[in-house]
Design a protein around this motif. Structure first.
Motif, PDB file in Angstrom:
ATOM      1  N   LYS A 117     -38.837  65.952  26.642  1.00  0.00           N
ATOM      2  CA  LYS A 117     -39.177  65.316  25.367  1.00  0.00           C
ATOM      3  C   LYS A 117     -38.110  64.338  24.922  1.00  0.00           C
ATOM      4  O   LYS A 117     -38.311  63.596  23.963  1.00  0.00           O
ATOM      5  N   ASP A 118     -36.986  64.289  25.583  1.00  0.00           N
ATOM      6  CA  ASP A 118     -35.888  63.394  25.210  1.00  0.00           C
ATOM      7  C   ASP A 118     -36.107  62.022  25.826  1.00  0.00           C
ATOM      8  O   ASP A 118     -35.500  61.654  26.823  1.00  0.00           O
ATOM      9  N   VAL A 119     -36.987  61.264  25.204  1.00  0.00           N
ATOM     10  CA  VAL A 119     -37.379  59.954  25.695  1.00  0.00           C
ATOM     11  C   VAL A 119     -37.323  58.972  24.533  1.00  0.00           C
ATOM     12  O   VAL A 119     -37.486  59.355  23.378  1.00  0.00           O
ATOM     13  N   VAL A 120     -37.061  57.721  24.848  1.00  0.00           N
ATOM     14  CA  VAL A 120     -37.134  56.659  23.845  1.00  0.00           C
ATOM     15  C   VAL A 120     -38.277  55.749  24.256  1.00  0.00           C
ATOM     16  O   VAL A 120     -38.283  55.196  25.340  1.00  0.00           O
ATOM     17  N   MET A 121     -39.278  55.619  23.348  1.00  0.00           N
ATOM     18  CA  MET A 121     -40.453  54.803  23.633  1.00  0.00           C
ATOM     19  C   MET A 121     -40.598  53.721  22.571  1.00  0.00           C
ATOM     20  O   MET A 121     -40.700  54.040  21.387  1.00  0.00           O
ATOM     21  N   LEU A 122     -40.617  52.500  22.980  1.00  0.00           N
ATOM     22  CA  LEU A 122     -40.956  51.345  22.155  1.00  0.00           C
ATOM     23  C   LEU A 122     -39.971  51.048  21.031  1.00  0.00           C
ATOM     24  O   LEU A 122     -39.689  49.905  20.764  1.00  0.00           O
ATOM     25  N   PHE A 123     -39.467  52.045  20.321  1.00  0.00           N
ATOM     26  CA  PHE A 123     -38.569  51.829  19.188  1.00  0.00           C
ATOM     27  C   PHE A 123     -37.339  52.719  19.339  1.00  0.00           C
ATOM     28  O   PHE A 123     -37.438  53.822  19.880  1.00  0.00           O
ATOM     29  N   ASN A 124     -36.202  52.261  18.835  1.00  0.00           N
ATOM     30  CA  ASN A 124     -35.000  53.083  18.851  1.00  0.00           C
ATOM     31  C   ASN A 124     -35.251  54.401  18.135  1.00  0.00           C
ATOM     32  O   ASN A 124     -35.907  54.440  17.101  1.00  0.00           O
ATOM     33  N   ASP A 125     -34.735  55.455  18.699  1.00  0.00           N
ATOM     34  CA  ASP A 125     -34.814  56.791  18.095  1.00  0.00           C
ATOM     35  C   ASP A 125     -36.242  57.275  17.859  1.00  0.00           C
ATOM     36  O   ASP A 125     -36.507  58.021  16.917  1.00  0.00           O
ATOM     37  N   TRP A 126     -37.179  56.863  18.682  1.00  0.00           N
ATOM     38  CA  TRP A 126     -38.537  57.392  18.575  1.00  0.00           C
ATOM     39  C   TRP A 126     -39.029  57.787  19.946  1.00  0.00           C
ATOM     40  O   TRP A 126     -38.956  56.964  20.859  1.00  0.00           O
ATOM     41  N   PRO A 127     -39.440  58.977  20.165  1.00  0.00           N
ATOM     42  CA  PRO A 127     -39.705  60.087  19.258  1.00  0.00           C
ATOM     43  C   PRO A 127     -38.486  60.934  18.897  1.00  0.00           C
ATOM     44  O   PRO A 127     -38.628  61.958  18.239  1.00  0.00           O
ATOM     45  N   ASN A 128     -37.299  60.549  19.259  1.00  0.00           N
ATOM     46  CA  ASN A 128     -36.043  61.142  18.778  1.00  0.00           C
ATOM     47  C   ASN A 128     -35.811  62.567  19.267  1.00  0.00           C
ATOM     48  O   ASN A 128     -35.150  63.345  18.609  1.00  0.00           O
ATOM     49  N   GLY A 129     -36.371  62.931  20.393  1.00  0.00           N
ATOM     50  CA  GLY A 129     -36.109  64.239  20.992  1.00  0.00           C
ATOM     51  C   GLY A 129     -36.769  65.409  20.294  1.00  0.00           C
ATOM     52  O   GLY A 129     -36.517  66.551  20.642  1.00  0.00           O
ATOM     53  N   LYS A 130     -37.601  65.153  19.308  1.00  0.00           N
ATOM     54  CA  LYS A 130     -38.300  66.222  18.594  1.00  0.00           C
ATOM     55  C   LYS A 130     -39.641  66.462  19.264  1.00  0.00           C
ATOM     56  O   LYS A 130     -40.383  65.520  19.528  1.00  0.00           O
ATOM     57  N   LEU A 131     -39.958  67.723  19.530  1.00  0.00           N
ATOM     58  CA  LEU A 131     -41.176  68.059  20.259  1.00  0.00           C
ATOM     59  C   LEU A 131     -42.426  67.556  19.541  1.00  0.00           C
ATOM     60  O   LEU A 131     -43.322  66.989  20.163  1.00  0.00           O
ATOM     61  N   GLY A 132     -42.506  67.742  18.233  1.00  0.00           N
ATOM     62  CA  GLY A 132     -43.678  67.283  17.481  1.00  0.00           C
ATOM     63  C   GLY A 132     -43.863  65.781  17.564  1.00  0.00           C
ATOM     64  O   GLY A 132     -44.987  65.294  17.732  1.00  0.00           O
ATOM     65  N   MET A 133     -42.777  65.037  17.454  1.00  0.00           N
ATOM     66  CA  MET A 133     -42.858  63.575  17.547  1.00  0.00           C
ATOM     67  C   MET A 133     -43.204  63.144  18.976  1.00  0.00           C
ATOM     68  O   MET A 133     -43.905  62.150  19.174  1.00  0.00           O
ATOM     69  N   TYR A 134     -42.711  63.874  19.967  1.00  0.00           N
ATOM     70  CA  TYR A 134     -43.042  63.577  21.365  1.00  0.00           C
ATOM     71  C   TYR A 134     -44.540  63.762  21.598  1.00  0.00           C
ATOM     72  O   TYR A 134     -45.198  62.912  22.213  1.00  0.00           O
ATOM     73  N   ILE A 135     -45.090  64.863  21.081  1.00  0.00           N
ATOM     74  CA  ILE A 135     -46.530  65.113  21.235  1.00  0.00           C
ATOM     75  C   ILE A 135     -47.333  64.042  20.499  1.00  0.00           C
ATOM     76  O   ILE A 135     -48.345  63.548  21.018  1.00  0.00           O
ATOM     77  N   LEU A 136     -46.882  63.651  19.318  1.00  0.00           N
ATOM     78  CA  LEU A 136     -47.542  62.571  18.579  1.00  0.00           C
ATOM     79  C   LEU A 136     -47.491  61.262  19.365  1.00  0.00           C
ATOM     80  O   LEU A 136     -48.493  60.533  19.443  1.00  0.00           O
ATOM     81  N   ALA A 137     -46.353  60.959  19.975  1.00  0.00           N
ATOM     82  CA  ALA A 137     -46.216  59.742  20.782  1.00  0.00           C
ATOM     83  C   ALA A 137     -47.170  59.781  21.974  1.00  0.00           C
ATOM     84  O   ALA A 137     -47.822  58.779  22.297  1.00  0.00           O
ATOM     85  N   LEU A 138     -47.280  60.947  22.627  1.00  0.00           N
ATOM     86  CA  LEU A 138     -48.211  61.081  23.756  1.00  0.00           C
ATOM     87  C   LEU A 138     -49.651  60.894  23.293  1.00  0.00           C
ATOM     88  O   LEU A 138     -50.438  60.221  23.966  1.00  0.00           O
ATOM     89  N   ALA A 139     -49.991  61.475  22.153  1.00  0.00           N
ATOM     90  CA  ALA A 139     -51.355  61.318  21.622  1.00  0.00           C
ATOM     91  C   ALA A 139     -51.647  59.862  21.292  1.00  0.00           C
ATOM     92  O   ALA A 139     -52.739  59.352  21.589  1.00  0.00           O
TER      93      ALA A 139
END
Length: 139
Positions: free
Chosen positions: A33-55
């Protein structure tokens, strides 16, 4: 005219923030889940934000497939209006496709899998809808 000038220029020494940023960039596929996609600090290593980014990437991949098959342009409109409408849809599709491509370039395996499944699912939905329409037109 003399060409005695040195061809190499001294490279600036990287500072600590540059080293930190470069250590976050992956150049090979990785899980997690520790990935940076498109914007700095997003999804910021948080599991919920990572799942939201995948969705979000999944939905955008499906939308790209729907925009590929978009025929919502009135054929009675003037050629200029039809052309502008088609160009606008094409531009939107390309913008979304490049955003998805940049997401895949994070080298995260989860992102890659979600993008491929999203495109495949979107393609299936478009073809299924076309098959249903063709079947209803025959009846």
């Amino acid at each position: 005219m003399s060409h005695d000038m040195p061809m190499s220029m001294p490279m600036p020494m990287p500072n600590d923030t540059m080293n930190h940023d470069m250590s976050m960039m992956h150049m090979t596929f990785f899980w997690g889940k520790d990935v940076v996609m498109l914007f700095n600090d997003w999804p910021n290593g948080k599991l919920g934000m990572y799942i939201l980014a995948l969705a979000l990437v999944f939905v955008v991949a499906i939308a790209i497939e729907f925009l590929t098959d978009c025929r919502a342009i009135n054929t009675r409109a003037s050629p200029v209006i039809r052309g502008l409408a088609q160009a606008s849809v094409y531009g939107l599709r390309m913008a979304l496709a490049y955003l998805v491509m940049l997401s895949v370039m994070s080298y995260n395996i989860g992102v890659f899998i979600v993008v491929v499944v999203g495109h495949a699912f979107g393609y299936f939905l478009v073809k299924y809808r076309a098959a249903l329409k063709a079947k209803n037109d025959l009846v």
